[in-house]
Design an enzyme around this catalytic site. Structure first.
Site, mmCIF file in Angstrom:
data_model
loop_
_atom_site.group_PDB
_atom_site.id
_atom_site.type_symbol
_atom_site.label_atom_id
_atom_site.label_comp_id
_atom_site.label_asym_id
_atom_site.label_seq_id
_atom_site.Cartn_x
_atom_site.Cartn_y
_atom_site.Cartn_z
ATOM 1 N N GLU A 114 3.655 -5.783 1.117
ATOM 2 C CA GLU A 114 4.636 -4.699 1.310
ATOM 3 C C GLU A 114 5.967 -5.063 0.657
ATOM 4 O O GLU A 114 6.233 -6.231 0.415
ATOM 5 C CB GLU A 114 4.912 -4.502 2.818
ATOM 6 C CG GLU A 114 3.705 -4.119 3.611
ATOM 7 C CD GLU A 114 3.910 -4.329 5.112
ATOM 8 O OE1 GLU A 114 5.061 -4.426 5.568
ATOM 9 O OE2 GLU A 114 2.897 -4.410 5.801
ATOM 10 N N LYS A 116 9.802 -5.897 0.778
ATOM 11 C CA LYS A 116 10.689 -6.467 1.808
ATOM 12 C C LYS A 116 12.035 -5.756 1.699
ATOM 13 O O LYS A 116 12.896 -6.122 0.904
ATOM 14 C CB LYS A 116 10.850 -7.978 1.613
ATOM 15 C CG LYS A 116 11.596 -8.647 2.757
ATOM 16 C CD LYS A 116 11.512 -10.162 2.631
ATOM 17 C CE LYS A 116 12.113 -10.883 3.829
ATOM 18 N NZ LYS A 116 13.473 -10.506 4.153
ATOM 19 N N ASP A 118 15.665 -4.585 2.221
ATOM 20 C CA ASP A 118 16.822 -5.397 2.588
ATOM 21 C C ASP A 118 17.760 -4.617 3.499
ATOM 22 O O ASP A 118 18.663 -3.924 3.042
ATOM 23 C CB ASP A 118 17.555 -5.824 1.315
ATOM 24 C CG ASP A 118 18.486 -6.990 1.591
ATOM 25 O OD1 ASP A 118 18.450 -7.541 2.704
ATOM 26 O OD2 ASP A 118 19.246 -7.356 0.672
ATOM 27 N N TYR A 223 7.274 -1.290 9.812
ATOM 28 C CA TYR A 223 6.307 -2.189 9.183
ATOM 29 C C TYR A 223 5.402 -2.903 10.170
ATOM 30 O O TYR A 223 4.587 -3.712 9.763
ATOM 31 C CB TYR A 223 7.009 -3.201 8.275
ATOM 32 C CG TYR A 223 8.173 -3.934 8.903
ATOM 33 C CD1 TYR A 223 7.993 -4.790 9.977
ATOM 34 C CD2 TYR A 223 9.471 -3.764 8.396
ATOM 35 C CE1 TYR A 223 9.055 -5.457 10.550
ATOM 36 C CE2 TYR A 223 10.541 -4.426 8.973
ATOM 37 C CZ TYR A 223 10.321 -5.270 10.047
ATOM 38 O OH TYR A 223 11.372 -5.923 10.613
ATOM 39 N N LYS A 311 10.311 -14.268 -2.108
ATOM 40 C CA LYS A 311 11.684 -13.816 -2.359
ATOM 41 C C LYS A 311 11.997 -13.742 -3.849
ATOM 42 O O LYS A 311 11.643 -14.647 -4.599
ATOM 43 C CB LYS A 311 12.661 -14.812 -1.721
ATOM 44 C CG LYS A 311 12.701 -14.725 -0.225
ATOM 45 C CD LYS A 311 13.768 -13.748 0.224
ATOM 46 C CE LYS A 311 14.171 -14.058 1.633
ATOM 47 N NZ LYS A 311 15.533 -13.958 1.963
ATOM 48 N N CYS A 405 55.685 -7.509 -3.610
ATOM 49 C CA CYS A 405 54.775 -6.622 -4.319
ATOM 50 C C CYS A 405 54.955 -6.819 -5.825
ATOM 51 O O CYS A 405 56.086 -6.751 -6.324
ATOM 52 C CB CYS A 405 55.079 -5.180 -3.934
ATOM 53 S SG CYS A 405 54.208 -3.990 -4.956
ATOM 54 N N CYS A 408 56.757 -3.472 -7.218
ATOM 55 C CA CYS A 408 58.103 -2.998 -6.885
ATOM 56 C C CYS A 408 59.003 -4.101 -6.342
ATOM 57 O O CYS A 408 60.197 -3.888 -6.149
ATOM 58 C CB CYS A 408 58.041 -1.843 -5.890
ATOM 59 S SG CYS A 408 57.558 -2.350 -4.236
ATOM 60 N N CYS A 423 52.054 -3.485 0.691
ATOM 61 C CA CYS A 423 53.413 -3.155 0.299
ATOM 62 C C CYS A 423 53.726 -1.842 0.998
ATOM 63 O O CYS A 423 52.985 -0.877 0.873
ATOM 64 C CB CYS A 423 53.464 -2.973 -1.226
ATOM 65 S SG CYS A 423 54.867 -2.019 -1.788
ATOM 66 N N CYS A 428 56.936 2.721 -4.129
ATOM 67 C CA CYS A 428 56.468 1.667 -5.035
ATOM 68 C C CYS A 428 55.749 2.315 -6.220
ATOM 69 O O CYS A 428 54.851 3.135 -6.039
ATOM 70 C CB CYS A 428 55.514 0.743 -4.276
ATOM 71 S SG CYS A 428 54.578 -0.350 -5.353
HETATM 72 S S1 IVH Z 1 7.329 -8.293 8.872
HETATM 73 C C1 IVH Z 1 7.093 -11.460 12.286
HETATM 74 N N1 IVH Z 1 7.613 -6.618 6.888
HETATM 75 O O1 IVH Z 1 12.485 -9.350 6.796
HETATM 76 C C2 IVH Z 1 7.834 -10.994 11.112
HETATM 77 N N2 IVH Z 1 9.532 -7.762 7.674
HETATM 78 O O2 IVH Z 1 12.916 -12.261 6.797
HETATM 79 C C3 IVH Z 1 7.893 -9.540 11.078
HETATM 80 N N3 IVH Z 1 11.602 -7.142 6.532
HETATM 81 O O3 IVH Z 1 13.199 -9.741 10.202
HETATM 82 C C4 IVH Z 1 8.513 -9.086 9.849
HETATM 83 N N4 IVH Z 1 10.701 -5.665 5.172
HETATM 84 O O4 IVH Z 1 13.843 -7.538 9.074
HETATM 85 C C5 IVH Z 1 8.222 -7.491 7.703
HETATM 86 N N5 IVH Z 1 7.716 -5.065 5.155
HETATM 87 C C6 IVH Z 1 8.316 -5.940 5.975
HETATM 88 C C7 IVH Z 1 9.710 -6.180 5.920
HETATM 89 C C8 IVH Z 1 10.275 -7.109 6.788
HETATM 90 C C9 IVH Z 1 11.816 -6.270 5.560
HETATM 91 C C10 IVH Z 1 12.629 -7.997 7.161
HETATM 92 C C11 IVH Z 1 12.590 -7.998 8.662
HETATM 93 C C12 IVH Z 1 12.443 -9.435 9.080
HETATM 94 C C13 IVH Z 1 12.914 -10.144 7.862
HETATM 95 C C14 IVH Z 1 12.297 -11.518 7.799
#
Ligand code: IVH
Length: 669
Positions: A114, A116, A118, A223, A311, A405, A408, A423, A428
């Site tokens: 999946e 990840k 942010d 998720y 990552k 400043c 001015c 300021c 100014c």
């Molecule tokens: S599974 C037991 N799936 O990443 C772990 N986490 O670094 C359950 N996150 O705290 C997490 N996308 O906030 C999972 N598709 C995804 C995710 C995901 C983002 C975040 C989540 C987690 C952090 C871990």
């Protein structure tokens, strides 16, 4: 209408609205236009206004509760919310699979991969299908109750499609385009920008007043199932499909693979493609599909052994700080800026990075002449990550913020509770310049020719000293012609732009006045609510706060502005000059897409669906859910659906996001 009829109608409307929400957020396949959707909402609001006791807590009209919370209650997670171990390369990924294989030798391992996303991890509790509580991850065991804010996130259903009791986990995030827009507004309002979309999302959820989160365009993907005794899926994939069937949005682009090599290839395929997503991801998550195997593998204190994050490192580059300068903003905020030797970073040349304020400057310990590592925070705004101290040769100069400043010369100071130096001289020149530039900017009064250079020249020549003076310029044609670089044609254009700006809609004028905390959205809300500038400026803070989405800070700021003698004089001069002070019903005057019908399909590289819709509607166009012979344009992004095929069959013009941008830009000419 009789009450029984109203009750029945309200019930039907809620069902319809929920169904359209589901199509829009979960299936990404809306059937009706935003305008039609709004129509349904308005009908429901009307009924609930007439019969307040028919309001139910899960009614789609009840997302923003009236109450500001006193604090955050603690929530004990029924199952701990763990975090993930990281794999940084193929070997570490192989190692993860090997460990799993050792612990579950008999199993054939299958992997779900999946995105990840942010953002911020949250847990949502549903009871008999109703959303009753949402919490942050906190320390994993105990989080904070942020139900009031999560209810405002439109992709979180207030009621599931089945009356079940489940806990679900997911990520709340802010789409990149919304983040950029929010920051642009914050800068104009004199507020510090958020460093990246994740911080912006976190900051929005940490508010006690749900109106703020409601105004922030947050989104959510789920998720995983949390504590959910009613559900016994065999695989993680099945669990995700259950979530989807329940009406929850799951992460898009989920794939199942049999080998680590395939997993790796898929993860790598996102390294560059991720920049086309409308939101930030910081990697991929790999999970072992079989839940029996997951259970067998268990978890360490920190993270499960059945999942790992792959990552992507943020793109970084090294460069040198040539100089540190100080910028004075519209409300006098002093911002230190690192002037960098130009360096290429994630596809663009970076020359400057904001050091935000004195605290951050100290914390990072940046000296003039230092070699520094820069990165794009959330892959957008350049920021200085760290100083390469080994490269210091002794001639680097520390920088201290000035006591006066730079524009001015008046003494600068901090307001209690604020980090920024300010300021406070309203006259100014830097502030005066910024105020004029802001007033004339494209999103405010839209007077071309009054950018920084143009405004500076007029200020220096003594032709203007504030925004009201702009409207005297048409009487000063001769003086203008005597200015350097001002040909007859550009003077004519400037005068025409000034005259035209008098007809701008009220919200643009209000926004252009540059009142602190009054961004475009706030200005539009106030213009809609009050209908005239005089009524807005005559309102008391209490009255202003009663307007939906207007909080005490905004209300106070407007009140302070309108109480000043200088402001009142300025407003009178603007009135005399003949500016429009009332709400114009027809719209904003630049509507070249008037009457054009659009259909959106697929994921656009930078705009979210709602953003594209908003832009089209602002230009007078309309967005509908399905393609017909009347459709003028289909805007197709990645993974377009059947709408594209239909458009091709009917011979309707298909454009991409770039094409849409061109159409929208055409209106500005
Ligand atoms: S599974 C037991 N799936 O990443 C772990 N986490 O670094 C359950 N996150 O705290 C997490 N996308 O906030 C999972 N598709 C995804 C995710 C995901 C983002 C975040 C989540 C987690 C952090 C871990």
């Amino acid at each position: 209408m009789k009450k029984e009829d109203a009750q029945k109608l309200a019930f039907e409307l809620r069902q319809k609205i929920e169904e359209h929400n589901y199509r829009y957020y979960v299936l990404d396949d809306p059937e009706i236009s935003d305008a039609e959707y709004d129509g349904l909402m308005r009908q429901l609001q009307e009924i609930e206004r007439k019969f307040p006791d028919l309001i139910t807590p899960d009614s789609p009209t009840q997302r923003v509760g009236g109450q500001v919370q006193a604090g955050f209650a603690q929530v004990v997670h029924p199952l701990p919310m763990l975090s993930l171990d990281n794999a940084l390369n193929l070997n570490e990924l192989r190692e993860f699979a090997r460990r799993a294989k050792n612990l579950a030798p008999e199993a054939h391992l299958e992997f779900v991969v999946e995105l990840k996303v942010d953002g911020l991890a949250v847990s949502l509790q549903y009871e008999n299908g109703l959303f009753i509580r949402g919490a942050t991850r906190g320390n994993g065991e105990i989080g904070e109750d942020i139900t009031h804010n999560l209810r405002t996130v439109k992709s979180i259903p207030l009621r599931l499609r089945e009356p079940v009791t489940v806990e679900v986990r997911g990520e709340v995030y802010m789409p990149r385009a919304s983040f950029l827009q929010l920051n642009a507004e914050r800068e104009k309002e004199g507020l510090p920008p958020f460093a990246n979309p994740r911080n912006a999302a976190a900051g929005s959820l940490r508010q006690l007043d749900p109106k703020i989160a409601a105004s922030r365009n947050l989104n959510m993907v789920t998720y995983a199932l949390g504590a959910s005794p009613d559900f016994r899926p065999a695989t993680h994939y099945e669990a995700l499909m259950t979530l989807k069937d329940l009406g929850l949005r799951i992460t898009p682009q989920i794939e199942v693979f049999q080998t680590v090599e395939e997993v790796m290839q898929y993860c790598e395929s996102w390294r560059e493609r991720r920049f086309n997503l409308p939101f930030d991801i910081d990697g991929m998550v790999i999970k072992i599909n079989d839940l029996a195997v997951q259970e067998k593998l268990g978890a360490t204190a920190k993270s499960p052994r059945w999942a790992i994050a792959y990552k992507f490192p943020a793109e970084q580059a090294e460069t040198r700080v040539k100089e540190i300068t100080v910028q004075v903003g519209r409300i006098g905020t002093l911002t230190p800026i690192a002037e960098l030797e130009p360096v290429l970073l994630a596809g663009t040349v970076v020359k400057r990075a904001s050091l935000h304020n004195e605290d951050i400057l100290r914390q990072k310990d940046v000296h003039i002449g230092d070699h520094v590592i820069v990165q794009k925070a959330g892959d957008i705004i350049p920021e200085i990550v760290s100083v390469v101290k080994e490269k210091r040769i002794g001639n680097e100069k520390p920088f201290t913020m000035p006591e006066n400043c730079p524009a001015c010369g008046s003494a600068v100071s901090r307001l209690p509770g604020e980090v920024a130096l300010r300021c406070f001289n309203a006259n100014c020149p830097a502030q005066v310049l910024e105020r004029i530039v802001h007033f004339a900017s494209r999103n405010a009064m839209d007077i071309e020719g009054l950018g920084v250079a143009g405004a500076q020249q007029l200020l220096e020549a003594g032709l203007i000293a504030d925004v009201a003076d702009i409207y005297q310029l048409p009487h000063k044609r001769d003086e203008l012609l005597r200015l350097e670089r001002k040909a007859e044609k550009s003077v004519e254009n400037l005068i025409a732009a000034i005259e035209a700006s008098k007809e701008q809609p009220l919200w643009r004028l209000l926004y252009g006045l540059g009142i602190r905390f009054v961004g475009e959205r706030t200005a539009k809300l106030l213009a809609d609510h009050y209908g005239s500038l005089d009524r807005i400026l005559a309102a008391t803070p209490e009255e202003l706060e009663a307007v939906p989405e207007i909080g005490p800070k905004i209300a106070q700021s407007i009140y302070e502005f309108s109480s000043l003698k200088e402001s009142r004089e300025l407003i009178e001069r603007l009135r005399k000059a003949g500016l429009n002070f009332v709400q114009e019903k027809a719209g904003d005057g630049s509507r070249t897409l008037q009457g054009k019908l659009f259909v959106l399909t697929g994921t656009l590289p930078t705009y979210s669906r709602s953003e594209a819709t908003k832009l089209i509607e602002q230009a007078g166009g309309k967005v509908t859910g399905s393609v017909s012979r009347n459709t003028d344009y289909v805007v197709a992004g990645e993974k377009p659906g059947s709408k594209l095929t239909k458009a091709q069959q009917l011979g309707i013009t298909v454009i991409d996001e770039a094409g849409l941008k061109e159409l929208l830009a055409a209106k500005e000419e």
